[in-house]
Each structure stands twice: as structure tokens, then as C-alpha cells.
Design a protein around this motif. Structure first.
Motif, PDB file in Angstrom:
ATOM      1  N   MET A  22      28.562  31.494 -45.433  1.00 43.86           N
ATOM      2  CA  MET A  22      29.124  30.324 -46.083  1.00 43.86           C
ATOM      3  C   MET A  22      29.861  29.474 -45.044  1.00 43.86           C
ATOM      4  O   MET A  22      30.506  30.005 -44.148  1.00 43.86           O
ATOM      5  N   PHE A  23      29.800  28.124 -45.196  1.00 38.78           N
ATOM      6  CA  PHE A  23      30.373  27.229 -44.190  1.00 38.78           C
ATOM      7  C   PHE A  23      31.170  26.102 -44.831  1.00 38.78           C
ATOM      8  O   PHE A  23      30.923  25.720 -45.970  1.00 38.78           O
ATOM      9  N   SER A  24      32.099  25.591 -44.035  1.00 40.60           N
ATOM     10  CA  SER A  24      32.914  24.470 -44.491  1.00 40.60           C
ATOM     11  C   SER A  24      32.106  23.179 -44.444  1.00 40.60           C
ATOM     12  O   SER A  24      31.495  22.837 -43.433  1.00 40.60           O
ATOM     13  N   LEU A  25      32.138  22.430 -45.538  1.00 39.56           N
ATOM     14  CA  LEU A  25      31.409  21.157 -45.565  1.00 39.56           C
ATOM     15  C   LEU A  25      32.085  20.085 -44.727  1.00 39.56           C
ATOM     16  O   LEU A  25      31.436  19.138 -44.287  1.00 39.56           O
ATOM     17  N   ASP A  26      33.392  20.229 -44.487  1.00 36.98           N
ATOM     18  CA  ASP A  26      34.090  19.290 -43.604  1.00 36.98           C
ATOM     19  C   ASP A  26      33.343  19.102 -42.296  1.00 36.98           C
ATOM     20  O   ASP A  26      33.090  17.989 -41.850  1.00 36.98           O
ATOM     21  N   VAL A  83      15.160  29.316 -40.054  1.00 35.22           N
ATOM     22  CA  VAL A  83      14.438  28.352 -40.883  1.00 35.22           C
ATOM     23  C   VAL A  83      14.298  27.073 -40.073  1.00 35.22           C
ATOM     24  O   VAL A  83      15.244  26.689 -39.383  1.00 35.22           O
ATOM     25  N   VAL A  84      13.171  26.434 -40.174  1.00 34.80           N
ATOM     26  CA  VAL A  84      12.992  25.121 -39.539  1.00 34.80           C
ATOM     27  C   VAL A  84      12.693  24.100 -40.629  1.00 34.80           C
ATOM     28  O   VAL A  84      11.676  24.208 -41.324  1.00 34.80           O
ATOM     29  N   ILE A  85      13.606  23.151 -40.822  1.00 36.90           N
ATOM     30  CA  ILE A  85      13.390  22.151 -41.883  1.00 36.90           C
ATOM     31  C   ILE A  85      13.621  20.741 -41.349  1.00 36.90           C
ATOM     32  O   ILE A  85      14.176  20.552 -40.265  1.00 36.90           O
ATOM     33  N   ALA A  86      13.196  19.773 -42.127  1.00 35.69           N
ATOM     34  CA  ALA A  86      13.407  18.376 -41.759  1.00 35.69           C
ATOM     35  C   ALA A  86      14.901  18.075 -41.717  1.00 35.69           C
ATOM     36  O   ALA A  86      15.653  18.485 -42.613  1.00 35.69           O
ATOM     37  N   GLY A  87      15.346  17.356 -40.679  1.00 29.29           N
ATOM     38  CA  GLY A  87      16.755  16.992 -40.568  1.00 29.29           C
ATOM     39  C   GLY A  87      17.227  16.220 -41.792  1.00 29.29           C
ATOM     40  O   GLY A  87      18.351  16.421 -42.273  1.00 29.29           O
ATOM     41  N   ALA A  88      16.375  15.366 -42.319  1.00 32.38           N
ATOM     42  CA  ALA A  88      16.748  14.566 -43.488  1.00 32.38           C
ATOM     43  C   ALA A  88      17.021  15.453 -44.704  1.00 32.38           C
ATOM     44  O   ALA A  88      17.950  15.209 -45.473  1.00 32.38           O
ATOM     45  N   ASP A  89      16.203  16.489 -44.888  1.00 31.70           N
ATOM     46  CA  ASP A  89      16.416  17.419 -46.005  1.00 31.70           C
ATOM     47  C   ASP A  89      17.750  18.144 -45.869  1.00 31.70           C
ATOM     48  O   ASP A  89      18.481  18.334 -46.845  1.00 31.70           O
ATOM     49  N   LEU A  90      18.043  18.541 -44.642  1.00 31.62           N
ATOM     50  CA  LEU A  90      19.291  19.267 -44.394  1.00 31.62           C
ATOM     51  C   LEU A  90      20.494  18.381 -44.707  1.00 31.62           C
ATOM     52  O   LEU A  90      21.432  18.791 -45.409  1.00 31.62           O
ATOM     53  N   TYR A  91      20.456  17.145 -44.238  1.00 34.78           N
ATOM     54  CA  TYR A  91      21.590  16.246 -44.440  1.00 34.78           C
ATOM     55  C   TYR A  91      21.764  15.910 -45.921  1.00 34.78           C
ATOM     56  O   TYR A  91      22.884  15.857 -46.434  1.00 34.78           O
ATOM     57  N   GLU A  92      20.657  15.725 -46.606  1.00 38.79           N
ATOM     58  CA  GLU A  92      20.722  15.416 -48.034  1.00 38.79           C
ATOM     59  C   GLU A  92      21.370  16.558 -48.822  1.00 38.79           C
ATOM     60  O   GLU A  92      22.188  16.330 -49.714  1.00 38.79           O
ATOM     61  N   ALA A  93      21.003  17.783 -48.481  1.00 37.42           N
ATOM     62  CA  ALA A  93      21.576  18.933 -49.178  1.00 37.42           C
ATOM     63  C   ALA A  93      23.077  19.042 -48.914  1.00 37.42           C
ATOM     64  O   ALA A  93      23.861  19.388 -49.803  1.00 37.42           O
ATOM     65  N   ILE A  94      23.478  18.721 -47.694  1.00 36.62           N
ATOM     66  CA  ILE A  94      24.905  18.763 -47.347  1.00 36.62           C
ATOM     67  C   ILE A  94      25.673  17.721 -48.158  1.00 36.62           C
ATOM     68  O   ILE A  94      26.744  18.000 -48.706  1.00 36.62           O
ATOM     69  N   LYS A  95      25.111  16.526 -48.272  1.00 37.58           N
ATOM     70  CA  LYS A  95      25.771  15.486 -49.064  1.00 37.58           C
ATOM     71  C   LYS A  95      25.834  15.878 -50.544  1.00 37.58           C
ATOM     72  O   LYS A  95      26.849  15.674 -51.210  1.00 37.58           O
ATOM     73  N   ILE A 120      29.592  25.473 -48.500  1.00 39.94           N
ATOM     74  CA  ILE A 120      28.184  25.629 -48.863  1.00 39.94           C
ATOM     75  C   ILE A 120      27.705  26.959 -48.302  1.00 39.94           C
ATOM     76  O   ILE A 120      28.160  27.385 -47.247  1.00 39.94           O
ATOM     77  N   SER A 121      26.834  27.647 -49.040  1.00 44.22           N
ATOM     78  CA  SER A 121      26.267  28.872 -48.477  1.00 44.22           C
ATOM     79  C   SER A 121      24.799  28.651 -48.156  1.00 44.22           C
ATOM     80  O   SER A 121      24.090  27.939 -48.859  1.00 44.22           O
ATOM     81  N   PHE A 122      24.395  29.226 -47.020  1.00 41.14           N
ATOM     82  CA  PHE A 122      22.997  29.196 -46.595  1.00 41.14           C
ATOM     83  C   PHE A 122      22.473  30.619 -46.769  1.00 41.14           C
ATOM     84  O   PHE A 122      23.113  31.580 -46.359  1.00 41.14           O
ATOM     85  N   ARG A 123      21.298  30.760 -47.344  1.00 39.52           N
ATOM     86  CA  ARG A 123      20.826  32.107 -47.650  1.00 39.52           C
ATOM     87  C   ARG A 123      19.313  32.189 -47.470  1.00 39.52           C
ATOM     88  O   ARG A 123      18.572  31.330 -47.945  1.00 39.52           O
ATOM     89  N   ILE A 124      18.875  33.209 -46.757  1.00 39.30           N
ATOM     90  CA  ILE A 124      17.446  33.526 -46.715  1.00 39.30           C
ATOM     91  C   ILE A 124      17.240  34.771 -47.560  1.00 39.30           C
ATOM     92  O   ILE A 124      17.914  35.785 -47.358  1.00 39.30           O
ATOM     93  N   ASP A 125      16.322  34.680 -48.525  1.00 37.51           N
ATOM     94  CA  ASP A 125      16.072  35.810 -49.421  1.00 37.51           C
ATOM     95  C   ASP A 125      14.612  36.261 -49.244  1.00 37.51           C
ATOM     96  O   ASP A 125      13.694  35.618 -49.745  1.00 37.51           O
ATOM     97  N   PRO A 126      14.405  37.362 -48.509  1.00 39.86           N
ATOM     98  CA  PRO A 126      13.031  37.807 -48.212  1.00 39.86           C
ATOM     99  C   PRO A 126      12.286  38.227 -49.474  1.00 39.86           C
ATOM    100  O   PRO A 126      11.067  38.060 -49.553  1.00 39.86           O
ATOM    101  N   GLU A 127      13.005  38.752 -50.449  1.00 39.10           N
ATOM    102  CA  GLU A 127      12.326  39.185 -51.676  1.00 39.10           C
ATOM    103  C   GLU A 127      11.815  37.986 -52.472  1.00 39.10           C
ATOM    104  O   GLU A 127      10.651  37.927 -52.855  1.00 39.10           O
ATOM    105  N   ALA A 128      12.711  37.013 -52.714  1.00 41.05           N
ATOM    106  CA  ALA A 128      12.303  35.826 -53.468  1.00 41.05           C
ATOM    107  C   ALA A 128      11.491  34.869 -52.600  1.00 41.05           C
ATOM    108  O   ALA A 128      10.944  33.888 -53.097  1.00 41.05           O
ATOM    109  N   GLN A 129      11.445  35.159 -51.298  1.00 45.35           N
ATOM    110  CA  GLN A 129      10.696  34.307 -50.348  1.00 45.35           C
ATOM    111  C   GLN A 129      11.198  32.859 -50.381  1.00 45.35           C
ATOM    112  O   GLN A 129      10.417  31.914 -50.465  1.00 45.35           O
ATOM    113  N   ILE A 130      12.527  32.745 -50.321  1.00 47.50           N
ATOM    114  CA  ILE A 130      13.110  31.396 -50.329  1.00 47.50           C
ATOM    115  C   ILE A 130      14.236  31.248 -49.313  1.00 47.50           C
ATOM    116  O   ILE A 130      14.829  32.228 -48.864  1.00 47.50           O
TER     117      ILE A 130
END
Lengths: 249, 249, 249
Positions: free
Chosen positions: C196-200, C133-145, C154-164
Motif C-alpha cells: 500500500m502507498f501514499s497517494l500524496d 506489471v507493465v502498463i500504459a502510463g496513462a492508465d496508471l495515472y488515471e487510476a491514481i487520480k 492506494i494498494s497495488f496487488r498482483i493475484d496469481p490465482e485470479a490472474q489479475i
């Protein structure tokens, strides 16, 4: 009876108290017909301030000779409540040991310190400091902050041969120096001089001096430094004297 | 089944929660067809809030009568993530004790408190407070901050003879007072009144009231004070009631 | 003899050191004719950084192959003194284990770490991460916060069926998810992936990535995540690799 009744821009009064609070937590303000003044030495006898704020710094001023004992921290809080455009009214009432401070629709009444409990005003020592540099207050404060990253002391040096003024800090592992040539300063008297000072003191003084356009620095070798600069747009004046630290070789 | 489905500007929701969080850390939000409301008393029984936020404050609103148990600190964090221009969607799903909050592409699901565990809503006491002053919220908050420099309590006083409203704090050594004449206030009913209040409470309330254009203050003598002011541009309303402190003479 | 002599905008050097300091407190900077680079793994072996800063990021650059041992915290303090428009001069003198840093009229001399005492550079693991996935750095940081409000992972997930692409945090009682459709991202490869990843770790990395226009995220299932983004306006590049947290079901 001690008369003191004055009006002044809040910013000028804040600037004046800031300069004093860099060194002491209480002091004796002297008033007379010419304005107010203070002279104080810090508890460790390392730094001294002499401050004058002339009558012309005030919007209105009326005072007889006398002393006012000020708790610096408390008065800073009160002045801090005033807006930058407020005019402060200061009044010593006849009957009580209080200073009345008014601005806007506020009226504060602050109990004064008994001046007998405040340390005696120091006598200004007579010392010869032949070296002199005049630099921007902002440059001086920046160098002080930079030095504190690597050490707790800083040396000031005028080198007539290299034609430079140098501020230098040597830490255990790192060092920093800032060099001014003749072009970087407003004025310089090239007499060989070098002394070292504690950054503890200089950091607080530096914050005050950082606001001055120009600061005169008087230097000797292993002698105190004297900083001299105007406040209140020239209507007042501050001198800081700071004892040197002896260098262990 | 409890229906609650609404959309609202994030700033309005933040303002609403701020007003509540000045007093309590959890509360029961009531919903019905007219909007949402809350009434809560702090743990020490000293201060009470009554808040309403009308349907017209929302962009869309649909609700049946019911209660929602809110953890104020947690919901503040969630709302805090929303930008000032975000629109918040709030939804109570059928099946679980959760509140779903969405804004932008975010979806929060916050577990609600069991309303049985939240302190019962207080009954509004019926008290006569004949004195009244209407002043700018900013003036009120400033006076509260100024008073906290010298004391932990403040007295509010309407003096019909002197034709003034006065807020005054007497510390052990210092005092401050702020005096409003008829010209300094929006409105005033000159009935003799004087009560003293804890600044602990007033500081938190004051931060909220400082944002209101005008605050109505209702006063008696040794009686509670009631502050009344609009939120959400008039679509909502807050009343704070604060018990007096008894003065030791 | 190790030659290193370079000039660079202070902001670029600060950005570079920030990226490293998200993971480690000391590191080995490699220099050669093409520029500088670093590769380091954090003390817990959970996260790795690979950073390059090409010669073209510098105003002037001259270096032979070699290593410089950097105390990250100390060098951050020194760079922090430089103004945003200052140019930094970096010089490795012949004789001593020091790095000389100059800007304006300042000269710092910082003792280097013995590179033998710094943890060995890690080898980059060869792992297949098919999702992207390629997204704006600002979007990524906001989601982490946003995620850190409810959980420490936090879990990161690509879902090909839901296209999300979904970032989701499940706390003990609350949850939050942020969903990106194809329109919300710059690019996406729809391969089923979820880890899934550690938010620390992500919070510190996120602060750095938040400044990048676009961040490439490479994902697998219960595999590490790789973040890849440019620094120094494209003259440099950072890759973060972060190990997954195993989910207890």
C-alpha cells in the motif's frame, strides 16, 4: 449640450479600453468631431497614456466637444458581455449622467463619473529621446515576461558600437538578457542610450503592446521611454510614457 | 428488497446530477419500473427541483420501487472520472447500503446516505402562472450572466401592450435590460406578468438551462417562476420553481 | 576544471526537470562523458529518483566529470520561457558558479547552488521485488487520480490465482478498484504481491509517468514499489522508488 452617438465593433472598443486600463481605473474621454481621445497618468505619476481613436474607427459617429467620465473596470465588464462580432451602440442621453450601451437585444445604462472628481489630464512633457527601435510587439512582451522571472526591473539599451538593442534584467543572483541585432528589428537609430524601468508597469503595458504588429520605442539615457503603436487597425493610436528607475550602484 | 440495476451513458448521468446540484447537496432518488425521479427544495426554501429520467434514457434498466440517498458532491466526483463515451453501470447490492458504480475497468463503491436524514420531499405547490415564454436556453443564461454585472436581482416581465418579454436588472447606479419581441422567442402567451428574482439562485440554474435548446418560462405577477425543460435528449425532464423577491419601493 | 557545454531540445530538458521536481526542490546533476544523471531522495525519506539522460539525447554534448547544484523551481521557470521548438544551449563558464542558458536571442545566467549544501545522493537500496506489471502510463495515472477521490492511499496487488493486477483504494465510506486482466496489460509476472502507498507522493509521480507509453511496476508484499520508464524518447531513463505505508488492521 454634449452630443455623443456612435456605433463600433466590440473588439475595437475592448482594445481601446484595455490600453487605458493598463494604467488607470478611471478616466476622462474627450469627444469631438474627429473622434475620441484620452490622456491620463497613473496614481504614482510614473506612467502616462495618450490615446486617440479616430472617427474612421467607428461605423457611425456623431459627437460635439465634451467629456465623459468613465469607470474603466465597470465598462470593461459591460463590454466583456458583448460577443466578438457584436456591434456596440453608444449613446449619451440628454437628461441623465449615463452612457447607454446596446448590443444585440441588450441595453445597458451605466452611470458616468463626475469628471470633476477625476484627476486632471496631464500635460505631455517635452523630452528629447534620440534613440529609437522598432520591434514586433510580441517580441517586446516576451522579453518583459522573461525579465520578470529574475528581477523587478529591466534595462533597455542601444549600443551603437556593438550595433545592438539589448533588454536586460539583473536579479540578486540571476540575470537575463535579450539582444537584437539590426536584422532582428524593423528599424533602429543607433544613438547611445540606456535607461532602467520598473517591470510592474511594463507587464501591464506589455500585454497591450504584445498585440501590436510593431511598437516604436524611443529611448534616452536615464530618461523615460516612450512606446508608440497603432490600435484599431491604424484608426487609433496609443503612446505610453514611462519614467525611468534610478539605478543604485 | 430494493432492486436497482442500470446502465447509462455517462454524459446523461452527469447532466442529471448537474441539474440537481444547482439546488441541493444531497437528495433522495426514487426508483420504480418507469425510471428515476427526484424532488427537492433548497435549504432556504426558495427553490425547488422536480426531475424525472425515464427508463428509455438507460441502456438497460431494472428497478423496484424504492429510495436511494445520494451525496451529490461525492457522486459528481465519481462520475467526473468517467470519460464522455463511457457507459456507467449502477448497481444496488443486496447486503449493504452502497451504490456500486462501474465504468471501463473501474469499480466504485459509494456509501449511501440514510434517506431518513435527508429532508422530506416537498409537495409541489399548486400555483397559477398565466404568462408563458419559450426561449433558447442559451439566451436565458446569457441574460442572467449579463444582469449579474449590475445587480443581484433580475425582473422578468411580459408586457402585452408593448408585445415584449423583458429581463431587466436595476443596480444602484446602472441598469441593463434585454428585450425579446415575438420574433425573438419560440412562443409567448401575452398575459401581463412581472416578478423579480434573486440572481444567486438563477446563476446556478442558468448554467444548467443554458444547455437546453428551449426552456419554457411560466410567469405571474409577484409570483414564483417555473422553468421547464427536457434533459437526456427528451428522455428526462426538469422543472425548477423559484420564489419571487419582494421589491422594496 | 568542470566542463559542461550542451545543446538540447527544450521539451526534453523540461521533461527531465519535471521528473525530478516531482520529488525534490533542489538536486545535484552529475555530468560525465556519457551524459547527465541525478539521484535524490525526498525530505521525508519516502521516495527516491534515479535519472539518467544519455549523451544521445543532446544535439551537442561535451562534459567532464563534475556536479552542478540546481534549484529546480528556478530552472523550471527559465525553461518554461522557452518555446516548445526552441533549442537550449547550456554552458558552465570557467570563472563563476553560474549556468548560462540561451535560447533564441535570450541569455539567462542562473546562479548555481553550492553542492555541499545539497543533501547527499542516496545509495540505491538492494531489494527484491518479484512481481512485475507493465502498463500504459496513462492508465496508471488515471487510476491514481481516481483513487484520490475516496482515499489518501492506494494498494497495488498482483493475484496469481485470479490472474489479475488490481489497484484499490479504501476510504472511510467508499472504495474504488481498478482491475487489469492479462489482456489489459503489456506484460505481467504473476507472483503474489501486495503493498500500500501514499497517494500524496503518487499523484506527483503519476503526472510524470502519465506521459510514458509504458511503465514497468515492480512489486513485493509490504515492500517498496519501483516504477521504471523511459524519457526523452528512450535516450533517458527514470526510476522512482516509493516506500510502502504500513496498514493498520
Amino acid at each position: 449640450m454634449h452630443v455623443f452617438k456612435a456605433t463600433i465593433d466590440s473588439e475595437i472598443m475592448k482594445e481601446t479600453i484595455e490600453a487605458i486600463s493598463a494604467l488607470v481605473t478611471e478616466c476622462r474621454l474627450h469627444t469631438d468631431d474627429n473622434g475620441i481621445s484620452a490622456r491620463a497618468v497613473d496614481t504614482a505619476n510614473v506612467a502616462m497614456i495618450s490615446l486617440t481613436l479616430g472617427k474612421q474607427a467607428f461605423k457611425s459617429y456623431e459627437a460635439s466637444p465634451g467629456e465623459i467620465g468613465i469607470d474603466i473596470a465597470k465598462i470593461k465588464n459591460v463590454f466583456g458581455m458583448a460577443g466578438s462580432k457584436d456591434s456596440l451602440s453608444l449613446l449619451l442621453p440628454d437628461t441623465v449622467q449615463k452612457l447607454q450601451i446596446s448590443f444585440g437585444s441588450y441595453h445597458y445604462s451605466v452611470t458616468l463619473l463626475d469628471t470633476n472628481t477625476i484627476r486632471k489630464d496631464p500635460n505631455p512633457p517635452s523630452i528629447q529621446l534620440p534613440g529609437k527601435v522598432v520591434i514586433a510587439g510580441a517580441d517586446l512582451y516576451e522579453a518583459i515576461k522573461a525579465a520578470s522571472i529574475v528581477s523587478d526591473k529591466i534595462s533597455f539599451r542601444i549600443d551603437p558600437e556593438a550595433q545592438i538593442f539589448e533588454m536586460r534584467a539583473d536579479g540578486d543572483t540571476d540575470q537575463i538578457d535579450k539582444v537584437f541585432s539590426k536584422e532582428d528589428v524593423k528599424d533602429i537609430i543607433f544613438v547611445k542610450a540606456r535607461s532602467m524601468f520598473s517591470l510592474d508597469y511594463l507587464k501591464d503595458m506589455g500585454k497591450v503592446m504584445g498585440k501590436a504588429d510593431l511598437v516604436e520605442i524611443y529611448l534616452g539615457t536615464d530618461h523615460p521611454v516612450r512606446f508608440s503603436f497603432p490600435i484599431a487597425g491604424g484608426a487609433g493610436h496609443v503612446e505610453y510614457l514611462l519614467a525611468p528607475r534610478i539605478e543604485a550602484e
